[in-house]
Structure formats: C-alpha cells, structure tokens
Design a protein around this motif. Structure first.
Motif, PDB file in Angstrom:
ATOM      1  N   UNK A   1      45.372  41.673  50.207  1.00  0.00           N
ATOM      2  CA  UNK A   1      44.121  40.975  49.874  1.00  0.00           C
ATOM      3  C   UNK A   1      44.484  39.532  49.519  1.00  0.00           C
ATOM      4  N   UNK A   2      44.492  38.627  50.481  1.00  0.00           N
ATOM      5  CA  UNK A   2      44.892  37.233  50.248  1.00  0.00           C
ATOM      6  C   UNK A   2      44.000  36.554  49.200  1.00  0.00           C
ATOM      7  N   UNK A   3      44.613  35.675  48.423  1.00  0.00           N
ATOM      8  CA  UNK A   3      43.883  34.850  47.443  1.00  0.00           C
ATOM      9  C   UNK A   3      43.165  35.679  46.384  1.00  0.00           C
ATOM     10  N   UNK A   4      43.672  36.863  46.093  1.00  0.00           N
ATOM     11  CA  UNK A   4      43.009  37.751  45.140  1.00  0.00           C
ATOM     12  C   UNK A   4      42.863  37.103  43.762  1.00  0.00           C
ATOM     13  N   UNK A   5      43.920  36.411  43.314  1.00  0.00           N
ATOM     14  CA  UNK A   5      43.912  35.817  41.977  1.00  0.00           C
ATOM     15  C   UNK A   5      43.517  34.340  41.992  1.00  0.00           C
ATOM     16  N   UNK A   6      43.313  33.790  43.176  1.00  0.00           N
ATOM     17  CA  UNK A   6      43.042  32.356  43.265  1.00  0.00           C
ATOM     18  C   UNK A   6      41.567  32.005  43.074  1.00  0.00           C
ATOM     19  N   UNK A   7      40.704  33.001  43.096  1.00  0.00           N
ATOM     20  CA  UNK A   7      39.274  32.718  42.951  1.00  0.00           C
ATOM     21  C   UNK A   7      38.846  32.608  41.479  1.00  0.00           C
ATOM     22  N   UNK A   8      39.742  32.994  40.573  1.00  0.00           N
ATOM     23  CA  UNK A   8      39.419  32.949  39.134  1.00  0.00           C
ATOM     24  C   UNK A   8      39.513  31.502  38.632  1.00  0.00           C
ATOM     25  N   UNK A   9      38.512  31.064  37.903  1.00  0.00           N
ATOM     26  CA  UNK A   9      38.504  29.710  37.318  1.00  0.00           C
ATOM     27  C   UNK A   9      39.192  29.765  35.947  1.00  0.00           C
ATOM     28  N   UNK A  10      40.529  29.723  35.976  1.00  0.00           N
ATOM     29  CA  UNK A  10      41.312  29.904  34.750  1.00  0.00           C
ATOM     30  C   UNK A  10      41.027  28.815  33.722  1.00  0.00           C
ATOM     31  N   UNK A  11      40.853  27.593  34.169  1.00  0.00           N
ATOM     32  CA  UNK A  11      40.667  26.487  33.229  1.00  0.00           C
ATOM     33  C   UNK A  11      39.389  26.657  32.418  1.00  0.00           C
TER      34      UNK A  11
ATOM     35  N   UNK B   1      36.934  43.492  50.013  1.00  0.00           N
ATOM     36  CA  UNK B   1      37.614  42.317  49.456  1.00  0.00           C
ATOM     37  C   UNK B   1      36.733  41.588  48.441  1.00  0.00           C
ATOM     38  N   UNK B   2      35.452  41.460  48.735  1.00  0.00           N
ATOM     39  CA  UNK B   2      34.522  40.810  47.792  1.00  0.00           C
ATOM     40  C   UNK B   2      34.493  41.590  46.479  1.00  0.00           C
ATOM     41  N   UNK B   3      34.460  42.916  46.597  1.00  0.00           N
ATOM     42  CA  UNK B   3      34.447  43.796  45.431  1.00  0.00           C
ATOM     43  C   UNK B   3      35.712  43.594  44.591  1.00  0.00           C
ATOM     44  N   UNK B   4      36.864  43.539  45.251  1.00  0.00           N
ATOM     45  CA  UNK B   4      38.147  43.398  44.561  1.00  0.00           C
ATOM     46  C   UNK B   4      38.247  42.066  43.813  1.00  0.00           C
ATOM     47  N   UNK B   5      37.826  40.978  44.454  1.00  0.00           N
ATOM     48  CA  UNK B   5      37.921  39.658  43.829  1.00  0.00           C
ATOM     49  C   UNK B   5      36.981  39.529  42.624  1.00  0.00           C
ATOM     50  N   UNK B   6      35.800  40.113  42.735  1.00  0.00           N
ATOM     51  CA  UNK B   6      34.873  40.103  41.604  1.00  0.00           C
ATOM     52  C   UNK B   6      35.448  40.891  40.429  1.00  0.00           C
ATOM     53  N   UNK B   7      36.103  41.994  40.745  1.00  0.00           N
ATOM     54  CA  UNK B   7      36.676  42.845  39.703  1.00  0.00           C
ATOM     55  C   UNK B   7      37.787  42.115  38.942  1.00  0.00           C
ATOM     56  N   UNK B   8      38.642  41.390  39.674  1.00  0.00           N
ATOM     57  CA  UNK B   8      39.718  40.624  39.037  1.00  0.00           C
ATOM     58  C   UNK B   8      39.136  39.553  38.123  1.00  0.00           C
ATOM     59  N   UNK B   9      38.114  38.861  38.603  1.00  0.00           N
ATOM     60  CA  UNK B   9      37.460  37.824  37.808  1.00  0.00           C
ATOM     61  C   UNK B   9      36.854  38.420  36.533  1.00  0.00           C
ATOM     62  N   UNK B  10      36.230  39.589  36.685  1.00  0.00           N
ATOM     63  CA  UNK B  10      35.627  40.282  35.546  1.00  0.00           C
ATOM     64  C   UNK B  10      36.677  40.593  34.482  1.00  0.00           C
ATOM     65  N   UNK B  11      37.834  41.093  34.908  1.00  0.00           N
ATOM     66  CA  UNK B  11      38.896  41.451  33.956  1.00  0.00           C
ATOM     67  C   UNK B  11      39.369  40.240  33.172  1.00  0.00           C
ATOM     68  N   UNK B  12      39.616  39.124  33.858  1.00  0.00           N
ATOM     69  CA  UNK B  12      40.048  37.903  33.158  1.00  0.00           C
ATOM     70  C   UNK B  12      38.984  37.421  32.171  1.00  0.00           C
TER      71      UNK B  12
END
Length: 484
Positions: free
Chosen positions: A409-419, A285-296
């Motif tokens: 994977x709960x909260x997968x997209x919620x960890x990204x700091x979009x602002x 899960x840590x790996x997945x969330x970091x990957x999503x953040x990286x893509x954004x």
C-alpha cells in the motif's frame, strides 16, 4: 446477497462497546484495587495470564481467521453454515485437549495447585469463548447486537462487584465477576447463532482446508499471547504478586486507551476482507489510509496526556498504595500508538491481503525482544523493566510490519498531516499542564485537565482544517440537524 451493514453504524456501535469496556474497569477497578490491594489484584491477574496461554491453544487462530473465512462467504447461508460448523468442530476438539493440559498443570505446578479454585473459575473463559463464536458475529458485522449484549452483562458485573466484593479474601468472587461480565454473554451468542447459520449438518465438510491458515494464525496468536502475558508471568515468578499488582495498575489505563484506538480496526477487518475478495482494491486502500490517520489523531493525544497526568490517573484508578505504578505507566504509554498502528498494518491490511506470515514474523520478533529485555531488566527494575520490554517489543512488531507492507500500500503513512497533530498536542499540553500546580483532588484534576487538553486539541485541529476531524464534525452536526 445479504445487505451490507453501514460502516459508520458499525464504528459508532463498536465505539459505544469500546467505551463500555473502559468505563466498566474505570468504575470497578478503583474499588477492587482498594479492597483487594496489590497482592489480591496481582494474584488474580497472574492467574488470568496463565489461563490466557491455555485459551490461546484452545482457540488456535480461529478468532481472527474465522472473521476472514466467514466474511468471504457471508452472502451464502449454506456455505457460511458449513464454514462455521468446520471451525467450531476444530475449536471444540482443541478446547478439550487444552483442558486436559490445564488439569495436569493445576495438579503438578505448586503455585497453581495452591490456588486451584481460582484457576478453575478463570478457565471458564476458555469454553465460553469457544461456544461464543464471536468471530461469526464480527464477520457478519453484528456490532449492534454485540454492543447491547456486552453492556447488559457489564452492568450485571458492576452491580455484583459492589454487592459482593468487600475484603481482601474476596478475590475469588472478583474473579467470578470478571469472567461473568466479560464472557457469560457468549452463551447468548451460541443460542442466537441459529439466526445466521443452521445447526443441522449440511455435509461436504472439508476441515483440511482450514488447517494451514489456522496454524499460521495460531502461530501469530502464540507470539502475541507470549509477549502480552509474558511480563505478568515473569514478574510473578521473578518477583512477587505485589509487583504484578503494580504492573497491572500501570497497564490498566494503557489497555483502556488501546481499546479506544483499535476500535476502528475491529470493524474494518471484515469489510477489508470483503473488498479484497471482490477485487475492490481502491476502496481497500482508501480504507487503510483513513484508518492510519485515525490512529495518529486519536492515539497521539492520549499518549501525551496520560504521560503528563500518570500520577493522577494511577491514584484515581488504584489509590495511593499503587504509587510505584506511575513510572511503569509513563514508560508503557507509547505502546498505545505502536499497537494502534500495527493493528491496522497487520490485522486490517496484511491479513486480508493474505500476508499472515509477515504478521507472524513481526510477532515472533516482538516476543523474542520482550523475553530478552525482561530477563535483563525485571530483576533490577521490576515492573518498570517489564514496561520497557513491552515498549520495545511493540515497536519491533510495528517496524517489521512496516517494511513488509510498504510495497503493498504505497504512501500509507504519507497522507497523515503530522505537523497539525504535533502543533495541536503542544498547544493542548500548554493549556492543561498548569493543573499540576493546583494540588487538586485527583478526580477534579483529571476532569479539568482533560477538558482543557482534549478541548484545545480538537479545536486546534478544526481551525487547521484537518480533513478527518472536519469530516467527522460535519457528519455529527448533520445528524444533529445543526447544518445541512
């Protein structure tokens, strides 16, 4: 137990590989497009799109399934050897069937028969991919080897391009160089494989265990190949080679940026499969969330920059003859973000978890969407219509995967700091858009605007203490011994 590769080293080597994959066309495509013109580029890329369908059948779903299957048994040489033998045997049989189908198509389809030598040349990609077993090397995380091997052959292709392609009639030579630079290195893969697996039969083969998952991955491959090549093929049949040439130039920069954005997902798939096999779900899960953040973080500025400077990008890469490619490129650029995200949600998360069917459904939905929109828009809008079709198709793929994954994977997209990303992009845009007014040479305009845009973007994120950017910066400084 085999020593586990450094994930950071894998990412660095894959990033170098990715850079080589876009630096090579960045150097060769401007030259080739000016020599071959839209008709020559269109002719070759139309043929590549056709061959991709035969290659898709020849590979079944092995390029992706093979990574997962081999990653699970990579700690046991005998089991790994058995798995490789089974997959390679299946691959060779289906490759032979694919070549029979291709031969019939070349004989009986007039457009293919008229350019039969072009199709024969490009078809070597099929057999080279089969014997290359790239899936084995990715499963074993051999990214240093993959990178060095790839760069050497790209350099050979680069030299050959400038030495041998001099006129519009040299499109066959261009096709040979394209095949050699990207696929000839797979011969070394086959020779080098003895370091990891035995060539002697090990017995107790069970091909049947692979059939069902391979067919699922094959179905996924069909859907992906349909909507990634459908635009070019429909443009070729419904319009002409010139329109295909315009579209090729439009998607060239998109393809380069996609390879940058998806570079992390490529190295994470075998590691994600390994974590799932070992039951280390928290690490997964840590790996997945970091990957999503990286893509954004990576995709968002690339998308905005190349929408703003699409004209300069097209003129630099392809020449003024490709002016009609500007709008299609602007339309298609948002797919970079969509593809980057679906690469993580699908290949890195759903596949290791065993939810291949959700990925399959998403890609079928994307293929159908692309088909319908292309039929409606290509006759009137040409390459712009094809761009819109791809844009909507990739969004549909991402949405289907998102709804299939949100409970896994709960909260997968919620960890990204979009602002933080949006604020940094806005400042970067303001810092670079003035370059448009100076009427500079396209190369100079791209250099100055890129330095301003990405410099301001990166500095802004650092000042705002964006977690991943700060972490990467600190690691780089530590490697350079600038901080402790």
């Amino acid at each position: 137990m085999a020593k586990q590769k450094s994930l950071k080293l894998n990412f660095i080597m894959n990033s170098i590989l990715t850079m080589s994959q876009f630096i090579f066309p960045l150097i060769t495509f401007p030259y080739a497009s000016r020599v071959l013109m839209p008709s020559g580029i269109g002719k070759v890329n139309f043929a590549i799109s056709i061959i991709n369908y035969f290659s898709m059948f020849a590979q079944l779903g092995i390029p992706t399934y093979g990574i997962r299957a081999c990653a699970k048994v990579r700690d046991n040489r005998e089991q790994l050897t058995r798995t490789v033998h089974e997959l390679l045997f299946i691959n060779i049989i289906v490759t032979m069937i694919s070549y029979i189908g291709l031969a019939l198509a070349i004989l009986f389809v007039p457009r293919m028969h008229n350019e039969k030598m072009l199709y024969v040349i490009i078809s070597f990609t099929i057999v080279l991919t089969t014997i290359g077993m790239e899936w084995l090397y990715k499963a074993l995380e051999q990214y240093t080897y993959i990178t060095i091997r790839s760069i050497v052959f790209k350099l050979i292709g680069l030299i050959a391009m400038f030495m041998l392609v001099h006129s519009k009639s040299d499109y066959l030579i261009y096709a040979v160089i394209t095949v050699v630079s990207s696929y000839a290195s797979f011969i070394l893969n086959f020779i080098n494989a003895r370091k990891f697996v035995d060539f002697k039969p090990v017995g107790h083969y069970n091909l049947q265990q692979h059939i069902k998952p391979i067919l699922i991955f094959f179905s996924m491959s069909i859907a992906v190949t349909v909507y990634t090549n459908l635009d070019t093929i429909m443009l070729g049949f419904m319009k002409n080679d010139v329109e295909v040439g315009y579209y090729t130039a439009a998607v060239k920069i998109k393809g380069i940026t996609v390879s940058v954005v998806t570079s992390l997902g490529t190295v994470l798939l075998p590691r994600a499969a390994y974590y799932i096999e070992k039951g280390e779900n928290e690490k997964f899960e840590i790996l997945a969330k970091k990957a999503i953040n990286f893509v954004f973080l990576i995709a968002t500025p690339l998308v905005i920059y190349f929408i703003i400077f699409a004209k300069q990008g097209i003129f630099f890469l392809s020449g003024k003859a490709f002016g009609p490619s500007v709008v299609p490129m602007q339309l298609i650029m948002f797919t970079v973000l969509f593809i980057g995200l679906s690469n993580i949600t699908g290949i890195q998360i759903l596949v290791p978890l065993g939810y291949e069917k959700i990925v399959l459904y998403s890609e079928i939905a994307g293929a159908l969407t692309d088909l319908i929109i292309n039929f409606i828009l290509i006759p009137s809008l040409g390459s712009s219509g094809a761009s819109i079709g791809t844009l909507v198709a990739e969004l549909v793929v991402l949405l289907v995967q998102y709804f299939g994954i949100k409970n896994q994977v709960p909260d997968l997209f919620k960890t990204v700091k979009y602002y933080k990303i949006i604020f940094a992009v806005v400042l970067a845009t303001l810092a670079s858009v003035w370059v448009q007014m100076l009427n500079l040479h396209v190369f100079l305009a791209l250099v100055i605007s890129a330095l301003c845009f990405f410099g301001v973007y990166g500095i802004t994120l650092l000042l705002m203490k964006e977690t991943l950017v700060t972490e990467i910066t600190q690691e780089i400084l530590q490697k350079l011994h600038l901080i402790k």
